[in-house]
Design a protein around this motif. Structure first.
Motif, PDB file in Angstrom:
ATOM      1  N   MET A  37       0.869  -1.253   0.006  1.00 51.93           N
ATOM      2  CA  MET A  37      -0.001   0.147   0.140  1.00 51.93           C
ATOM      3  C   MET A  37       0.832   1.314   0.167  1.00 51.93           C
ATOM      4  SD  MET A  37      -2.855   1.215   2.834  1.00 51.93           S
ATOM      5  CE  MET A  37      -3.547   2.677   2.847  1.00 51.93           C
ATOM      6  N   SER A  38       0.589   2.143  -0.926  1.00 53.77           N
ATOM      7  CA  SER A  38       1.258   3.400  -1.067  1.00 53.77           C
ATOM      8  C   SER A  38       0.516   4.393   0.273  1.00 53.77           C
ATOM      9  CB  SER A  38       1.251   4.018  -2.421  1.00 53.77           C
ATOM     10  OG  SER A  38       1.829   5.203  -2.252  1.00 53.77           O
ATOM     11  N   PHE A  39       1.436   4.958   0.976  1.00 53.87           N
ATOM     12  CA  PHE A  39       0.762   6.189   1.962  1.00 53.87           C
ATOM     13  C   PHE A  39       1.127   7.692   1.144  1.00 53.87           C
ATOM     14  CE2 PHE A  39       1.015   2.759   4.590  1.00 53.87           C
ATOM     15  CZ  PHE A  39       0.126   2.603   5.637  1.00 53.87           C
ATOM     16  N   GLN A  40       0.189   8.382   1.052  1.00 57.98           N
ATOM     17  CA  GLN A  40      -0.104   9.438   0.207  1.00 57.98           C
ATOM     18  C   GLN A  40      -0.619  10.589   0.964  1.00 57.98           C
ATOM     19  OE1 GLN A  40      -2.656   8.313  -2.900  1.00 57.98           O
ATOM     20  NE2 GLN A  40      -1.191   6.806  -3.803  1.00 57.98           N
ATOM     21  N   VAL A  41      -0.481  11.733   0.416  1.00 60.39           N
ATOM     22  CA  VAL A  41      -0.994  13.116   0.832  1.00 60.39           C
ATOM     23  C   VAL A  41      -1.627  13.917  -0.351  1.00 60.39           C
ATOM     24  CG1 VAL A  41       0.339  13.364   3.089  1.00 60.39           C
ATOM     25  CG2 VAL A  41       1.142  14.312   0.802  1.00 60.39           C
ATOM     26  N   TRP A  42      -2.419  14.619  -0.184  1.00 56.12           N
ATOM     27  CA  TRP A  42      -2.937  15.493  -1.189  1.00 56.12           C
ATOM     28  C   TRP A  42      -2.384  16.870  -0.964  1.00 56.12           C
ATOM     29  CZ3 TRP A  42      -5.784  14.066  -5.493  1.00 56.12           C
ATOM     30  CH2 TRP A  42      -6.388  12.821  -5.314  1.00 56.12           C
ATOM     31  N   GLU A  52      -2.103  23.350  -4.166  1.00 50.45           N
ATOM     32  CA  GLU A  52      -1.348  24.780  -4.567  1.00 50.45           C
ATOM     33  C   GLU A  52      -2.182  26.015  -4.376  1.00 50.45           C
ATOM     34  OE1 GLU A  52       2.013  26.251  -7.678  1.00 50.45           O
ATOM     35  OE2 GLU A  52       1.497  24.233  -7.675  1.00 50.45           O
ATOM     36  N   ARG A  53      -1.900  26.634  -3.446  1.00 55.19           N
ATOM     37  CA  ARG A  53      -2.825  27.733  -3.110  1.00 55.19           C
ATOM     38  C   ARG A  53      -3.076  28.896  -4.283  1.00 55.19           C
ATOM     39  NH1 ARG A  53      -1.839  31.722   1.822  1.00 55.19           N
ATOM     40  NH2 ARG A  53      -1.800  33.292   0.523  1.00 55.19           N
ATOM     41  N   ARG A  54      -1.843  28.934  -5.066  1.00 55.70           N
ATOM     42  CA  ARG A  54      -1.886  30.088  -6.019  1.00 55.70           C
ATOM     43  C   ARG A  54      -2.996  29.308  -7.305  1.00 55.70           C
ATOM     44  NH1 ARG A  54       3.891  33.115  -6.586  1.00 55.70           N
ATOM     45  NH2 ARG A  54       3.382  34.360  -4.537  1.00 55.70           N
ATOM     46  N   LYS A  55      -2.647  28.429  -7.828  1.00 56.96           N
ATOM     47  CA  LYS A  55      -3.335  27.699  -8.864  1.00 56.96           C
ATOM     48  C   LYS A  55      -4.682  27.013  -8.394  1.00 56.96           C
ATOM     49  CE  LYS A  55       0.830  26.630 -11.239  1.00 56.96           C
ATOM     50  NZ  LYS A  55       1.710  25.658 -11.600  1.00 56.96           N
ATOM     51  N   GLY A  56      -4.942  26.998  -7.241  1.00 60.62           N
ATOM     52  CA  GLY A  56      -6.004  26.238  -6.604  1.00 60.62           C
ATOM     53  C   GLY A  56      -6.227  24.728  -7.066  1.00 60.62           C
ATOM     54  N   THR A  57      -5.040  24.014  -7.401  1.00 63.80           N
ATOM     55  CA  THR A  57      -4.998  22.791  -7.849  1.00 63.80           C
ATOM     56  C   THR A  57      -4.479  21.624  -6.833  1.00 63.80           C
ATOM     57  OG1 THR A  57      -2.663  23.023  -8.955  1.00 63.80           O
ATOM     58  CG2 THR A  57      -4.447  23.451 -10.314  1.00 63.80           C
ATOM     59  N   THR A  58      -5.034  20.524  -7.061  1.00 66.64           N
ATOM     60  CA  THR A  58      -4.564  19.561  -6.233  1.00 66.64           C
ATOM     61  C   THR A  58      -3.850  18.512  -6.854  1.00 66.64           C
ATOM     62  OG1 THR A  58      -6.509  18.433  -6.155  1.00 66.64           O
ATOM     63  CG2 THR A  58      -6.431  19.930  -4.168  1.00 66.64           C
ATOM     64  N   ILE A  59      -2.862  17.990  -6.099  1.00 64.31           N
ATOM     65  CA  ILE A  59      -2.143  16.659  -6.736  1.00 64.31           C
ATOM     66  C   ILE A  59      -1.976  15.654  -5.529  1.00 64.31           C
ATOM     67  CG2 ILE A  59      -1.140  17.673  -8.569  1.00 64.31           C
ATOM     68  CD1 ILE A  59       1.616  17.768  -6.938  1.00 64.31           C
ATOM     69  N   ASN A  60      -2.174  14.179  -6.067  1.00 64.80           N
ATOM     70  CA  ASN A  60      -1.880  13.109  -5.041  1.00 64.80           C
ATOM     71  C   ASN A  60      -0.535  12.840  -5.178  1.00 64.80           C
ATOM     72  OD1 ASN A  60      -1.936  10.435  -4.102  1.00 64.80           O
ATOM     73  ND2 ASN A  60      -3.948  10.788  -3.800  1.00 64.80           N
ATOM     74  N   VAL A  61       0.358  12.845  -3.950  1.00 58.69           N
ATOM     75  CA  VAL A  61       1.656  12.629  -3.872  1.00 58.69           C
ATOM     76  C   VAL A  61       1.770  11.370  -2.917  1.00 58.69           C
ATOM     77  CG1 VAL A  61       3.832  13.353  -3.069  1.00 58.69           C
ATOM     78  CG2 VAL A  61       2.191  15.134  -4.001  1.00 58.69           C
ATOM     79  N   SER A  62       2.447  10.323  -3.594  1.00 62.78           N
ATOM     80  CA  SER A  62       2.931   9.364  -2.612  1.00 62.78           C
ATOM     81  C   SER A  62       4.081   9.428  -1.955  1.00 62.78           C
ATOM     82  CB  SER A  62       3.126   7.982  -3.728  1.00 62.78           C
ATOM     83  OG  SER A  62       3.476   6.751  -3.254  1.00 62.78           O
ATOM     84  N   CYS A  96      -1.021  22.251   7.307  1.00 63.35           N
ATOM     85  CA  CYS A  96      -1.968  21.372   7.379  1.00 63.35           C
ATOM     86  C   CYS A  96      -2.898  21.568   8.502  1.00 63.35           C
ATOM     87  CB  CYS A  96      -1.386  19.944   7.458  1.00 63.35           C
ATOM     88  SG  CYS A  96      -2.484  18.428   7.426  1.00 63.35           S
ATOM     89  N   ASN A  97      -4.178  21.557   8.287  1.00 60.95           N
ATOM     90  CA  ASN A  97      -5.132  21.921   9.462  1.00 60.95           C
ATOM     91  C   ASN A  97      -4.788  23.495  10.077  1.00 60.95           C
ATOM     92  OD1 ASN A  97      -6.480  19.556   9.087  1.00 60.95           O
ATOM     93  ND2 ASN A  97      -4.667  18.437  10.285  1.00 60.95           N
ATOM     94  N   VAL A 156      -4.840  16.368   3.570  1.00 63.01           N
ATOM     95  CA  VAL A 156      -4.486  17.612   2.561  1.00 63.01           C
ATOM     96  C   VAL A 156      -3.616  18.697   3.120  1.00 63.01           C
ATOM     97  CG1 VAL A 156      -5.629  19.681   1.160  1.00 63.01           C
ATOM     98  CG2 VAL A 156      -6.792  17.407   1.613  1.00 63.01           C
ATOM     99  N   ILE A 157      -2.334  18.812   2.379  1.00 61.83           N
ATOM    100  CA  ILE A 157      -1.594  19.714   2.793  1.00 61.83           C
ATOM    101  C   ILE A 157      -1.547  21.035   1.837  1.00 61.83           C
ATOM    102  CG2 ILE A 157       1.160  20.203   2.999  1.00 61.83           C
ATOM    103  CD1 ILE A 157       1.427  17.231   3.771  1.00 61.83           C
ATOM    104  N   MET A 158      -1.493  22.163   2.348  1.00 60.67           N
ATOM    105  CA  MET A 158      -1.580  23.300   1.436  1.00 60.67           C
ATOM    106  C   MET A 158      -0.021  23.914   1.194  1.00 60.67           C
ATOM    107  SD  MET A 158      -3.512  26.923   1.742  1.00 60.67           S
ATOM    108  CE  MET A 158      -2.658  27.336   2.994  1.00 60.67           C
TER     109      MET A 158
END
Length: 105
Positions: free
Chosen positions: A1-6, A9-19, A53-54, A74-76
């Motif tokens: 299993m891969s442990f990930q965070v989301w 990116e505040r400026r762009k308003g985009t999210t990516i999933n990072v393993s 985060c939070n 989710v980490i900003m």
């Protein structure tokens, strides 16, 4: 299993999933600096960006586990807002330093 965070990116308003890691222990022991290096690879932007985060700033010398970050949190990512240290060493919560005092230092 891969442990990930989301990553948000505040400026762009985009999210990516990072393993981040392949085990929960490895995930918890990953430092914020290691995560930033993974995000930006050879790009030097990781040195000046801040992660939250939070609604709490993440310090580069602490682990994800010490910040209470869990799989799928989710980490900003944001540009630095204040000229503060990215390290948790010497952090003085609630202490206010006037502009005059800070200029003297």
């Amino acid at each position: 299993m891969s442990f990930q965070v989301w990553i948000l990116e505040r400026r762009k308003g985009t999210t990516i999933n990072v393993s981040v890691a392949n085990s929960e222990e490895e995930f918890k022991n990953t430092t914020v600096e290691e995560l930033k290096r993974k995000l930006f690879s050879a790009d030097s932007r990781y040195k000046v960006c801040e992660l939250y985060c939070n609604d709490e700033r993440l310090f580069h010398d602490r682990t994800l586990g010490s910040h209470g970050i869990k799989h799928s949190d989710v980490i900003m990512i944001a540009p630095p807002m204040l000229p503060q240290s990215l390290s948790s060493k010497g952090e003085r919560e609630g202490e206010f330093i006037s502009r005059t005092e800070s200029m003297e230092k």
